[in-house]
Motif scaffolding. Structure first.
Motif, PDB file in Angstrom:
ATOM      1  N   ILE A   1      -6.077   1.957  -3.693  1.00 18.23           N
ATOM      2  CA  ILE A   1      -4.972   2.724  -3.096  1.00 18.23           C
ATOM      3  C   ILE A   1      -4.731   3.997  -3.915  1.00 18.23           C
ATOM      4  O   ILE A   1      -4.589   5.098  -3.373  1.00 18.23           O
ATOM      5  N   ILE A   2      -4.720   3.854  -5.239  1.00 23.72           N
ATOM      6  CA  ILE A   2      -4.454   5.006  -6.112  1.00 23.72           C
ATOM      7  C   ILE A   2      -5.580   6.036  -6.010  1.00 23.72           C
ATOM      8  O   ILE A   2      -5.334   7.240  -5.922  1.00 23.72           O
TER       9      ILE A   2
ATOM     10  N   ASN B   1      -7.350   6.665  -3.508  1.00 27.87           N
ATOM     11  CA  ASN B   1      -7.233   7.362  -2.224  1.00 27.87           C
ATOM     12  C   ASN B   1      -6.015   8.273  -2.149  1.00 27.87           C
ATOM     13  O   ASN B   1      -5.898   9.078  -1.232  1.00 27.87           O
ATOM     14  N   SER B   2      -5.083   8.118  -3.106  1.00 24.32           N
ATOM     15  CA  SER B   2      -3.825   8.880  -3.029  1.00 24.32           C
ATOM     16  C   SER B   2      -3.739   9.994  -4.051  1.00 24.32           C
ATOM     17  O   SER B   2      -2.877  10.853  -3.960  1.00 24.32           O
ATOM     18  N   SER B   3      -4.602   9.953  -5.076  1.00 23.11           N
ATOM     19  CA  SER B   3      -4.401  10.851  -6.218  1.00 23.11           C
ATOM     20  C   SER B   3      -5.694  10.992  -7.017  1.00 23.11           C
ATOM     21  O   SER B   3      -6.594  10.158  -6.901  1.00 23.11           O
TER      22      SER B   3
ATOM     23  N   LYS C   1       1.861   9.284  -6.127  1.00 21.54           N
ATOM     24  CA  LYS C   1       2.040  10.698  -5.756  1.00 21.54           C
ATOM     25  C   LYS C   1       3.290  11.273  -6.434  1.00 21.54           C
ATOM     26  O   LYS C   1       3.281  12.388  -6.940  1.00 21.54           O
TER      27      LYS C   1
ATOM     28  N   LYS D   1       0.836  -1.203   0.000  1.00 22.48           N
ATOM     29  CA  LYS D   1       0.000   0.000   0.000  1.00 22.48           C
ATOM     30  C   LYS D   1       0.875   1.260   0.000  1.00 22.48           C
ATOM     31  O   LYS D   1       0.659   2.188  -0.782  1.00 22.48           O
ATOM     32  N   THR D   2       1.891   1.268   0.872  1.00 23.65           N
ATOM     33  CA  THR D   2       2.774   2.441   0.984  1.00 23.65           C
ATOM     34  C   THR D   2       3.482   2.711  -0.336  1.00 23.65           C
ATOM     35  O   THR D   2       3.528   3.841  -0.809  1.00 23.65           O
TER      36      THR D   2
ATOM     37  N   SER E   1       1.066   3.933  -3.110  1.00 23.29           N
ATOM     38  CA  SER E   1       0.632   5.293  -2.803  1.00 23.29           C
ATOM     39  C   SER E   1       1.754   6.305  -3.048  1.00 23.29           C
ATOM     40  O   SER E   1       1.558   7.330  -3.711  1.00 23.29           O
TER      41      SER E   1
END
Length: 293
Positions: free
Chosen positions: A89-90, A92-94, A49, A41-42, A45
């Motif tokens: 994940i993507i 939620n990040s971008s 970004k 996940k890290t 993400s």
């Protein structure tokens, strides 16, 4: 030359002398280019970004390696699980549009149900007989790659155009408008032999084929925006005698620059920051070129 524009989700591509950068995120541990693999996940993400900061306007997620020389087939369920996890994940990040690189209908269906905008099918909708139905239902933007189940001959540019036209025809038959189609000449997917799928068998040198195609992108475009993915590919390794994909950065950048100069509208790359730099210089020099400086 008239430039034909199209939409990848909300993103407009095909604007003259303004190529778009697509970042590659592989969630498949077996992928050929190890630096592109992100499975936590890290990592996913952070990568998305960073790609957004470096200038990517869209990301392409692959859940299964499609390198023709690797034995990397996994189950559809596994491919789907990997991709669904990455999509969430993507998202939620971008805010970047997401393209999913798959040639399997159930995987595409799951991705589209999860809000993906674009399907990038390396078989140009020809591998999985159920793919056109899924495309008809969701009406996504499409990246259509040149692909044939039969062996192709030695007239590289003509063959590539013919195969792309077949895929465009399939897309039109399920009501995808022309302005939601991008074509991709499938650099690296024409081989004399291979294990993975899908790739196109070719009678002659695949290195010559890839080079001929990159020389002739303008004639291959045929009124569609064109995506080129040359980043770290085997033909660069062949030209430079560099076995390891990690050693092909400079060769990749040279091939990307030539591709843009020859009319590529979207550059799909592992090296977003470096590609952004060459793109910036390209734009400036092309602009000055037109002023006759």
């Amino acid at each position: 030359i008239i430039n034909h524009m199209a939409k990848l989700g909300k993103l407009t591509v095909g604007i003259k002398d303004k190529p778009t950068i697509m970042g590659i995120i592989n969630v498949s541990p077996e992928s050929f280019y190890k630096n592109s693999i992100k499975t936590t996940k890290t990592k996913i993400s952070q990568t998305v970004k960073q790609m957004e900061e470096e200038g990517a306007k869209i990301v392409d997620i692959g859940g299964m390696s499609t390198a023709p020389y690797l034995k990397t087939t996994i189950s559809e369920k596994q491919e789907s699980t990997r991709i669904t996890k990455a999509i969430k994940i993507i998202q939620n990040s971008s805010n970047l549009p997401i393209s999913v690189d798959t040639c399997r209908a159930t995987v595409a269906c799951n991705a589209l149900e999860n809000g993906v905008d674009v399907i990038n099918d390396v078989s140009g909708l020809k591998y999985d007989k159920n793919m056109p139905k899924i495309i008809e239902k969701f009406q996504p933007s499409l990246i259509l790659c040149a692909y044939s189940k039969k062996i192709v001959g030695t007239n590289h540019v003509t063959e590539t155009k013919r195969l792309l036209q077949e895929s465009v025809k399939i897309a039109k038959s399920v009501n995808i408008p022309k302005n939601r189609m991008i074509i991709d000449p499938a650099i690296g997917f024409f081989r004399s032999s291979g294990m993975g799928f899908p790739f196109t068998k070719i009678k002659s040198s695949w290195v010559d084929r890839d080079i001929a195609v990159l020389h002739n992108l303008r004639s291959i475009k045929s009124g569609f925006p064109l995506l080129v993915s040359v980043s770290n590919k085997s033909f660069i390794g062949e030209l430079l005698h560099k076995e390891k994909p990690d050693d092909r950065l400079y060769g990749s950048l040279a091939a990307e620059l030539i591709s843009m100069a020859n009319g590529a509208d979207v550059v799909r790359t592992h090296n977003v920051g470096a590609t952004k730099d060459i793109l910036s210089v390209y734009k400036k020099l092309m602009k000055n070129n037109k002023k006759g400086l």
